[in-house]
Design an enzyme around this catalytic site. Structure first.
Site, PDB file in Angstrom:
ATOM      1  N   SER A  21      14.653  22.118  37.264  1.00  0.00           N
ATOM      2  CA  SER A  21      13.600  21.804  36.300  1.00  0.00           C
ATOM      3  C   SER A  21      14.156  21.080  35.083  1.00  0.00           C
ATOM      4  CB  SER A  21      12.845  23.069  35.888  1.00  0.00           C
ATOM      5  OG  SER A  21      13.720  24.029  35.333  1.00  0.00           O
ATOM      6  N   GLU A  22      15.377  21.458  34.648  1.00  0.00           N
ATOM      7  CA  GLU A  22      16.037  20.738  33.554  1.00  0.00           C
ATOM      8  C   GLU A  22      17.551  20.694  33.756  1.00  0.00           C
ATOM      9  OE1 GLU A  22      12.172  21.656  31.626  1.00  0.00           O
ATOM     10  OE2 GLU A  22      13.690  23.165  31.994  1.00  0.00           O
ATOM     11  N   THR A  23      18.132  19.610  33.275  1.00  0.00           N
ATOM     12  CA  THR A  23      19.583  19.439  33.208  1.00  0.00           C
ATOM     13  C   THR A  23      19.943  19.052  31.782  1.00  0.00           C
ATOM     14  OG1 THR A  23      19.774  18.751  35.528  1.00  0.00           O
ATOM     15  CG2 THR A  23      21.566  18.116  34.056  1.00  0.00           C
ATOM     16  N   HIS A  69      14.595  27.199  28.043  1.00  0.00           N
ATOM     17  CA  HIS A  69      15.690  27.755  28.837  1.00  0.00           C
ATOM     18  C   HIS A  69      16.940  26.891  28.775  1.00  0.00           C
ATOM     19  CE1 HIS A  69      15.085  25.336  32.591  1.00  0.00           C
ATOM     20  NE2 HIS A  69      16.188  25.914  33.039  1.00  0.00           N
TER      21      HIS A  69
END
Length: 304
Positions: free
Chosen positions: A45-47, A76
């Site tokens: 979902s995110e990096t 997060h």
């Protein structure tokens, strides 16, 4: 060039739960295009990409990418990066230790208090840099229900109503009657823009009072479309940061400090727990904070 990276699970105290996160350390020299491509390669979902800070008094500058776009702020990634930087610097302490991590994000400077406790997963709590404010106009209840595969009479509880808020990123907040209805939610792309607005980030945070854990205040799911396809997020700190707006407006907490636990990700098999602290003064939000635990799952090298 070898660039170290770590995989973490965030808003959980155990591996293979919570929201997964990739953090690329020493991202200096990577172009915007490369960062976006790497985020697509990880397909989480995110990096996060860690860069030298503009102000040497801070710990790092960070950029946050989904597989398809860059975000100015996300919960997060902030918690996970703060935990990773603290653990990389101090290792496993013999005694309990607190650390302060200052992250330069596109939304502004984010201050993170990290608590390292022997035998427990490290936790981080950050001051949300922006107070919640109303965001985009939402559609009628019928359109919202159709977009979520629910009946219109299931879109409410008590005095809570659908409303969009942002505290760095906009989200549509949809109260749902109970957990049974919440678990039946299936995004319907053809109704999405009518229900949640024709904007790039029209992700939807559906919630109810019914919870699985007695210490939780709300049970939630965060659903959205990516490249036209339905997706779900296991734990969304930036949404909970904006959700403080709905809590303040509809629950009207008294002046003082109020703490809530939001559980999310259970439908996906990724149980997550996000802490939200709201400070109310004169009936309005004066400050609020997001927190949670994180664990490092893996370390590796990126050969780019």
């Amino acid at each position: 060039m070898a660039r170290p990276y770590a995989l973490l699970d965030v808003f959980t105290d155990k591996a293979l739960a919570g929201n997964p996160l990739a953090v690329v350390l020493d991202a200096k020299g990577l172009s915007d295009t490369q960062m976006q491509q790497i985020a697509g390669e990880f397909n989480l979902s995110e990096t996060v990409f860690v860069l030298p800070p503009e102000n040497p008094a801070h710990n790092a500058s960070v950029r946050i990418f989904t597989p398809s776009m860059e975000l100015p702020f996300a919960g997060h990634p902030t918690v996970g990066t703060a935990v990773l930087l603290a653990e990389n610097r101090f290792g496993a302490p013999d005694n309990d230790m607190d650390a302060l991590v200052l992250l330069e994000e596109k939304v502004g400077l984010v201050r993170c208090a990290v608590a390292m406790q022997k035998g427990k997963a490290t936790s981080a709590e950050f001051d949300v840099p922006r107070l919640p404010k109303p965001a985009q106009q939402l559609g009628e209840k019928d359109a919202i229900a159709a977009a979520l595969s629910l009946e219109p009479n299931e879109i409410t509880f008590e005095n809570h109503k659908p409303k969009s808020w942002e505290a760095g990123l906009p989200f549509a907040f949809v109260p749902v009657a109970n957990m049974e209805a919440l678990n039946r939610i299936e995004p319907v792309p053809k109704y999405w823009e009518e229900a949640f607005g024709d904007i790039e980030h029209n992700n939807t945070f559906a919630y109810c009072r019914q919870t699985i854990h007695v210490n939780s205040a709300f049970h939630a799911r965060m659903v959205y479309l990516e490249n036209g396809l339905p997706r779900e997020d296991a734990a969304t700190g930036s949404a909970v940061a904006a959700f403080a707006g709905s809590i303040a407006e509809f629950d009207e907490p008294l002046d003082g400090i109020h703490t809530y636990c939001v559980e999310q990700g259970f439908k996906m098999g990724r149980p997550s727990f996000i802490s939200l602290e709201i400070e109310i003064q004169s009936g309005k939000i004066h400050a609020h904070r997001i927190g949670g635990q994180a664990v490092i799952l893996a370390n590796g090298e990126l050969l780019v």
